[in-house]
Design a protein around this motif. Structure first.
Motif, PDB file in Angstrom:
ATOM      1  N   LYS A  60       0.840  -1.199   0.000  1.00  0.00           N
ATOM      2  CA  LYS A  60       0.000   0.000   0.000  1.00  0.00           C
ATOM      3  C   LYS A  60       0.873   1.245   0.000  1.00  0.00           C
ATOM      4  CE  LYS A  60      -3.783  -1.925   2.707  1.00  0.00           C
ATOM      5  NZ  LYS A  60      -4.426  -1.890   4.019  1.00  0.00           N
ATOM      6  N   THR A  61       0.469   2.221  -0.795  1.00  0.00           N
ATOM      7  CA  THR A  61       1.131   3.520  -0.746  1.00  0.00           C
ATOM      8  C   THR A  61       0.567   4.272   0.451  1.00  0.00           C
ATOM      9  OG1 THR A  61       1.453   3.591  -3.140  1.00  0.00           O
ATOM     10  CG2 THR A  61       1.486   5.697  -1.967  1.00  0.00           C
ATOM     11  N   LEU A  62       1.454   4.707   1.344  1.00  0.00           N
ATOM     12  CA  LEU A  62       1.032   5.399   2.555  1.00  0.00           C
ATOM     13  C   LEU A  62       1.043   6.918   2.397  1.00  0.00           C
ATOM     14  CD1 LEU A  62       3.068   3.177   5.037  1.00  0.00           C
ATOM     15  CD2 LEU A  62       0.640   2.965   4.452  1.00  0.00           C
ATOM     16  N   PHE A  63       1.995   7.423   1.593  1.00  0.00           N
ATOM     17  CA  PHE A  63       2.091   8.875   1.404  1.00  0.00           C
ATOM     18  C   PHE A  63       2.967   9.162   0.189  1.00  0.00           C
ATOM     19  CE2 PHE A  63       3.268  13.256   2.465  1.00  0.00           C
ATOM     20  CZ  PHE A  63       2.057  13.743   2.927  1.00  0.00           C
ATOM     21  N   THR A  64       2.575  10.139  -0.614  1.00  0.00           N
ATOM     22  CA  THR A  64       3.401  10.583  -1.739  1.00  0.00           C
ATOM     23  C   THR A  64       3.449  12.099  -1.760  1.00  0.00           C
ATOM     24  OG1 THR A  64       1.554  10.623  -3.289  1.00  0.00           O
ATOM     25  CG2 THR A  64       2.827   8.600  -3.201  1.00  0.00           C
ATOM     26  N   VAL A 110      10.746   2.926   0.736  1.00  0.00           N
ATOM     27  CA  VAL A 110      10.784   4.322   0.305  1.00  0.00           C
ATOM     28  C   VAL A 110      11.186   4.377  -1.162  1.00  0.00           C
ATOM     29  CG1 VAL A 110      11.939   6.544   0.671  1.00  0.00           C
ATOM     30  CG2 VAL A 110      11.495   5.058   2.611  1.00  0.00           C
ATOM     31  N   THR A 111      10.456   5.182  -1.937  1.00  0.00           N
ATOM     32  CA  THR A 111      10.806   5.402  -3.334  1.00  0.00           C
ATOM     33  C   THR A 111      11.199   6.862  -3.502  1.00  0.00           C
ATOM     34  OG1 THR A 111       9.191   3.741  -4.013  1.00  0.00           O
ATOM     35  CG2 THR A 111      10.025   5.199  -5.722  1.00  0.00           C
ATOM     36  N   GLU A 151       8.491  19.627   0.931  1.00  0.00           N
ATOM     37  CA  GLU A 151       8.025  20.922   0.450  1.00  0.00           C
ATOM     38  C   GLU A 151       6.507  20.930   0.559  1.00  0.00           C
ATOM     39  OE1 GLU A 151       9.471  23.495  -3.245  1.00  0.00           O
ATOM     40  OE2 GLU A 151       8.088  21.909  -3.836  1.00  0.00           O
ATOM     41  N   LYS A 152       5.980  21.777   1.418  1.00  0.00           N
ATOM     42  CA  LYS A 152       4.540  21.866   1.641  1.00  0.00           C
ATOM     43  C   LYS A 152       3.947  20.516   2.032  1.00  0.00           C
ATOM     44  CE  LYS A 152       4.428  25.409  -1.865  1.00  0.00           C
ATOM     45  NZ  LYS A 152       4.461  25.491  -3.297  1.00  0.00           N
ATOM     46  N   VAL A 153       4.629  19.829   2.949  1.00  0.00           N
ATOM     47  CA  VAL A 153       4.205  18.506   3.401  1.00  0.00           C
ATOM     48  C   VAL A 153       4.118  18.527   4.919  1.00  0.00           C
ATOM     49  CG1 VAL A 153       4.848  16.070   3.467  1.00  0.00           C
ATOM     50  CG2 VAL A 153       5.316  17.394   1.433  1.00  0.00           C
ATOM     51  N   ASP A 154       3.132  17.812   5.470  1.00  0.00           N
ATOM     52  CA  ASP A 154       2.958  17.722   6.916  1.00  0.00           C
ATOM     53  C   ASP A 154       4.042  16.824   7.515  1.00  0.00           C
ATOM     54  OD1 ASP A 154       2.065  17.702   9.502  1.00  0.00           O
ATOM     55  OD2 ASP A 154       0.234  16.565   9.086  1.00  0.00           O
ATOM     56  N   GLU A 155       4.987  17.448   8.187  1.00  0.00           N
ATOM     57  CA  GLU A 155       6.125  16.739   8.765  1.00  0.00           C
ATOM     58  C   GLU A 155       5.690  15.688   9.783  1.00  0.00           C
ATOM     59  OE1 GLU A 155       9.713  17.997  11.732  1.00  0.00           O
ATOM     60  OE2 GLU A 155       9.130  19.463  10.235  1.00  0.00           O
TER      61      GLU A 155
END
Length: 168
Positions: A8-12, A81-82, A124-128
């Motif tokens: 499953k992709t969790l975040f991109t 991680v990709t 960049e503009k991502v919720d850390e």
């Protein structure tokens, strides 16, 4: 025998491939002066191979400072991680931490490989916090990572002998 876990992709997210800030003229001038002085000293010592090495390193520094990075996709999945076209399984990764570089928040991931020893994922503009929560499921998080003597030395060198005048 159990079935394999579904991938499953969790975040991109999409961001520059490396932290980048346009350098001012003082950076290039200082770099050129240092290179010319080193080349003159090495000419006197007849160290032509070392001169070629210094000139090639100066060229790489110039290109990295002048050419902005391209944008790539980063992806966190249940398997790993990709980064762009490169994929790393979680079991080959060791730990992670956050750092600020050139005005970007960057995730540093320590690997179990000799090369690359560390992965850098630019945010960049991502919720850390969201990324921290996802990655913490697979890897230990360090607030302050261990720094080798080489990292400490290079950071103090950058702080005490900057290549550009930063007026902020």
């Amino acid at each position: 025998m159990g079935e394999a876990e579904e991938i499953k992709t969790l975040f991109t997210w999409e961001a520059p491939s490396r932290p980048f800030r346009k350098k001012d003229r003082s950076y290039y001038t200082t770099l050129a002066i240092i290179v010319v002085l080193l080349v003159l000293i090495l000419l006197l010592a007849k160290e032509f191979l070392l001169i070629a090495t210094i000139l090639s390193l100066a060229f790489v520094s110039y290109v990295l400072a002048f050419v902005p990075p391209h944008r790539i996709k980063y992806r966190l999945s249940t398997q790993g991680v990709t980064i762009g076209e490169d994929f790393y399984f979680w079991h080959f990764l060791d730990s992670f931490w956050f750092k600020e570089k050139e005005g970007y928040k960057v995730i540093h991931v320590q690997t179990r490989f000799r090369f690359p020893a560390q992965l850098m994922l630019v945010l960049e503009k991502v919720d850390e916090e969201k990324i921290k929560k996802i990655m913490s499921r697979f890897l230990p998080f360090f607030e302050k990572p261990y720094k080798s003597w080489m990292e400490k030395w290079s950071e103090s060198l950058q702080k005490n002998f900057p290549l550009e005048n930063i007026h902020r």
